[in-house]
Scaffold this motif. Structure first.
Motif: not given
Length: 146
Positions: A76, A125-126, A32-33, A36, A133, A84, A129-130
């Motif tokens: 986060c 991390e956030h 996820s981080t 990506r 971003s 977060c 996400k999209t």
């Protein structure tokens, strides 16, 4: 600093179950981080980086030696993101101490690297996400590499 109390939910896992789950979280290779961001760097044709070099203090997630740029991806939860972070209800003092220690260590690493003439970029991390971003993050990295 640790999120609004009204946003906290009762943990559905037992103390042992939560401990086992948290132990599975890895500092490297997280899909996820780190993975990506790595894929986004490749798609943006940004090259010249090395993963987790042992010779660089703090072992940044990405090290651009030619530009002397250290890029860190901060989770986060683990780094206490003010937007977060939701602390577990159980063992709160442990988690506060753990996360505060992570934040202090990151600041010390930033200072050490900057004193050595290294530019430091930290990404939350956030911010990965999209796709919007993630694009902003890639632009930040591109700007820092110039």
């Amino acid at each position: 600093m640790y999120g609004c109390a009204s946003n906290l939910r009762m943990d559905k896992l037992s103390r042992e179950g939560r401990s086992a789950l948290m132990a599975k979280v890895r500092s490297r290779g997280n899909r996820s981080t780190e993975v990506r961001l790595r894929l986004a760097l490749v798609r943006a044709r940004i090259s010249g980086w090395e993963l987790h070099p042992e010779s660089v203090p703090g072992r940044p997630d990405f090290w651009f030696a030619a530009q002397r740029l250290a890029l860190f991806v901060d989770g986060c939860f683990w780094h206490g993101c003010k937007d977060c972070l939701r602390l577990p209800r159980g063992n709160r003092q442990y988690w506060r101490t753990k996360i505060d220690g992570n934040v202090l260590r990151a600041r010390a690493i930033n200072r050490e690297l900057r004193r050595a003439g290294v530019r430091v970029v930290r990404v939350w991390e956030h911010e990965l996400k999209t796709s919007r971003s993630l694009d902003k993050t890639i632009n930040r990295v591109s700007d820092a590499l110039r």
